[in-house]
Design a protein around this motif. Structure first.
Motif, PDB file in Angstrom:
ATOM      1  N   ASP A  13       8.377  26.372  11.632  1.00 16.96           N
ATOM      2  CA  ASP A  13       7.029  25.785  12.058  1.00 16.96           C
ATOM      3  C   ASP A  13       6.139  24.906  11.251  1.00 16.96           C
ATOM      4  N   VAL A  14       6.614  24.638  10.073  1.00 19.77           N
ATOM      5  CA  VAL A  14       6.064  24.016   9.108  1.00 19.77           C
ATOM      6  C   VAL A  14       7.125  22.930   8.608  1.00 19.77           C
ATOM      7  N   GLU A  15       6.800  21.542   8.642  1.00 21.40           N
ATOM      8  CA  GLU A  15       7.702  20.524   8.274  1.00 21.40           C
ATOM      9  C   GLU A  15       8.195  20.303   6.877  1.00 21.40           C
ATOM     10  N   ASN A  16       9.408  20.448   6.383  1.00 23.72           N
ATOM     11  CA  ASN A  16       9.550  20.319   5.081  1.00 23.72           C
ATOM     12  C   ASN A  16       9.045  21.500   3.849  1.00 23.72           C
ATOM     13  N   ALA A  17       8.959  22.696   4.729  1.00 22.82           N
ATOM     14  CA  ALA A  17       8.506  23.926   3.896  1.00 22.82           C
ATOM     15  C   ALA A  17       9.596  24.814   3.560  1.00 22.82           C
ATOM     16  N   TRP A  18       9.880  24.792   2.532  1.00 21.71           N
ATOM     17  CA  TRP A  18      11.124  25.892   1.850  1.00 21.71           C
ATOM     18  C   TRP A  18      10.551  26.987   1.336  1.00 21.71           C
ATOM     19  N   GLN A  19      11.190  28.083   1.404  1.00 23.07           N
ATOM     20  CA  GLN A  19      10.745  29.373   1.021  1.00 23.07           C
ATOM     21  C   GLN A  19      11.620  30.589   0.771  1.00 23.07           C
ATOM     22  N   PHE A  20      11.334  31.480   0.086  1.00 24.53           N
ATOM     23  CA  PHE A  20      12.221  32.688   0.075  1.00 24.53           C
ATOM     24  C   PHE A  20      11.890  33.529   1.435  1.00 24.53           C
ATOM     25  N   PRO A  21      12.548  34.463   1.917  1.00 23.31           N
ATOM     26  CA  PRO A  21      12.388  35.176   3.123  1.00 23.31           C
ATOM     27  C   PRO A  21      11.103  35.989   2.576  1.00 23.31           C
ATOM     28  N   GLN A  22      10.320  36.092   3.671  1.00 22.14           N
ATOM     29  CA  GLN A  22       9.309  37.120   3.546  1.00 22.14           C
ATOM     30  C   GLN A  22       8.815  37.489   4.867  1.00 22.14           C
ATOM     31  N   GLY A  23       7.841  38.603   4.820  1.00 19.40           N
ATOM     32  CA  GLY A  23       7.125  38.998   5.836  1.00 19.40           C
ATOM     33  C   GLY A  23       6.259  39.942   5.925  1.00 19.40           C
ATOM     34  N   GLY A  24       5.631  40.228   6.655  1.00 18.77           N
ATOM     35  CA  GLY A  24       4.562  41.356   6.534  1.00 18.77           C
ATOM     36  C   GLY A  24       4.949  42.683   6.564  1.00 18.77           C
ATOM     37  N   ILE A  25       4.192  43.610   6.132  1.00 15.41           N
ATOM     38  CA  ILE A  25       4.449  44.962   6.055  1.00 15.41           C
ATOM     39  C   ILE A  25       3.674  45.781   7.295  1.00 15.41           C
TER      40      ILE A  25
ATOM     41  N   ASN B 249      -8.360  42.666  -1.516  1.00 14.28           N
ATOM     42  CA  ASN B 249      -8.427  42.305  -2.974  1.00 14.28           C
ATOM     43  C   ASN B 249      -9.465  40.999  -3.143  1.00 14.28           C
ATOM     44  N   ASP B 250     -10.384  41.184  -4.053  1.00 12.66           N
ATOM     45  CA  ASP B 250     -11.306  40.035  -4.570  1.00 12.66           C
ATOM     46  C   ASP B 250     -12.125  39.425  -3.501  1.00 12.66           C
ATOM     47  N   LYS B 251     -12.465  40.389  -2.610  1.00 16.90           N
ATOM     48  CA  LYS B 251     -13.337  39.883  -1.540  1.00 16.90           C
ATOM     49  C   LYS B 251     -12.619  39.021  -0.479  1.00 16.90           C
ATOM     50  N   LYS B 252     -11.423  38.681  -0.582  1.00 16.00           N
ATOM     51  CA  LYS B 252     -10.870  38.028   0.139  1.00 16.00           C
ATOM     52  C   LYS B 252      -9.658  38.880   1.229  1.00 16.00           C
ATOM     53  N   ASN B 253      -9.429  38.497   2.202  1.00 21.42           N
ATOM     54  CA  ASN B 253      -8.616  39.150   3.281  1.00 21.42           C
ATOM     55  C   ASN B 253      -7.198  38.846   3.213  1.00 21.42           C
ATOM     56  N   TYR B 254      -6.368  39.587   2.602  1.00 16.27           N
ATOM     57  CA  TYR B 254      -4.906  39.280   2.279  1.00 16.27           C
ATOM     58  C   TYR B 254      -4.036  40.129   3.264  1.00 16.27           C
ATOM     59  N   ARG B 255      -2.979  39.416   3.490  1.00 17.59           N
ATOM     60  CA  ARG B 255      -2.066  40.119   4.604  1.00 17.59           C
ATOM     61  C   ARG B 255      -1.034  40.868   3.593  1.00 17.59           C
ATOM     62  N   PRO B 256      -0.560  41.803   3.531  1.00 21.41           N
ATOM     63  CA  PRO B 256       0.291  42.621   2.894  1.00 21.41           C
ATOM     64  C   PRO B 256       1.862  42.087   3.275  1.00 21.41           C
TER      65      PRO B 256
ATOM     66  N   ASP C 184      -6.784  35.374   4.712  1.00 25.03           N
ATOM     67  CA  ASP C 184      -7.177  34.139   3.670  1.00 25.03           C
ATOM     68  C   ASP C 184      -5.923  33.840   2.909  1.00 25.03           C
ATOM     69  N   GLY C 185      -4.989  34.569   2.866  1.00 23.31           N
ATOM     70  CA  GLY C 185      -3.885  34.360   1.898  1.00 23.31           C
ATOM     71  C   GLY C 185      -2.820  35.833   2.235  1.00 23.31           C
ATOM     72  N   GLN C 186      -1.875  35.711   1.410  1.00 24.07           N
ATOM     73  CA  GLN C 186      -0.910  36.956   1.341  1.00 24.07           C
ATOM     74  C   GLN C 186      -0.871  37.652   0.114  1.00 24.07           C
ATOM     75  N   ILE C 187      -0.863  38.936  -0.088  1.00 29.25           N
ATOM     76  CA  ILE C 187      -0.839  39.580  -1.229  1.00 29.25           C
ATOM     77  C   ILE C 187       0.933  40.141  -1.093  1.00 29.25           C
TER      78      ILE C 187
END
Length: 164
Positions: free
Chosen positions: A41-53, A10-17, A102-105
């Motif tokens: 693995d990242v101090e004080n980084a809260w998030q929703f559950p997620q993961g690769g396809i 997507n947009d010339k960037k390499n995104y992880r599905p 470069d990021g995630q989609i």
């Protein structure tokens, strides 16, 4: 199913599905509390559950697998699905670890824990050190900075649709 190559490049960037779950407590709709967890693995980084396809895996199959791997349950009911894929870029320090991406989609799902479902973050390979359920209005007191824009977009959509 969307072509994985279309998603990744997507947009010339390499995104992880990736899939992401906004997990509502079993008290929903009477009480609207959202699951967030602190990464190991990242101090004080809260998030929703997620993961690769995985290759050949549908987004919904990945959703159930990732929830089981990260929070120890697949006892959920899908309430709604965000209509598009959304992306974000990794900050430089994380991008180095996630090379070549470069990021995630992501495909977002709004889900509810089934009555009696048990959360267990002490999984085979723990990704989270702690978790809590918080009211929607308190999410941004915790969420890591580089995910906030996407979270705001997705949560606003589910709120406007009357789900949260």
């Amino acid at each position: 199913m969307t072509d994985k190559n279309e998603i990744i490049n997507n947009d010339k960037k390499n995104y992880r599905p990736n899939v992401a779950a906004i997990v509502l407590s079993a008290k929903y709709p009477h009480q609207c509390e959202i699951f967030i967890a602190s990464r190991t693995d990242v101090e004080n980084a809260w998030q929703f559950p997620q993961g690769g396809i995985d290759d050949g895996e549908s987004a919904k199959d990945a959703l159930f697998r990732e929830l089981e791997e990260e929070i120890g349950t697949r006892e959920i009911e899908i309430i709604a699905e965000y209509p598009q894929w959304v992306s974000y870029d990794f900050p430089p320090a994380i991008a180095k670890k996630m090379h070549p991406y470069d990021g995630q989609i992501q495909k977002y799902y709004l889900v509810k824990l089934k009555k009696g479902a048990k959360i267990n973050i002490a999984t085979d390979v723990p990704e989270f050190s702690e978790y809590k359920f918080v009211p929607t209005k308190n999410i941004y007191d915790y969420i890591t900075f580089f995910k906030r824009t996407v979270y705001k977009q997705v949560l606003k959509y589910f709120k406007n649709e009357g789900y949260i």
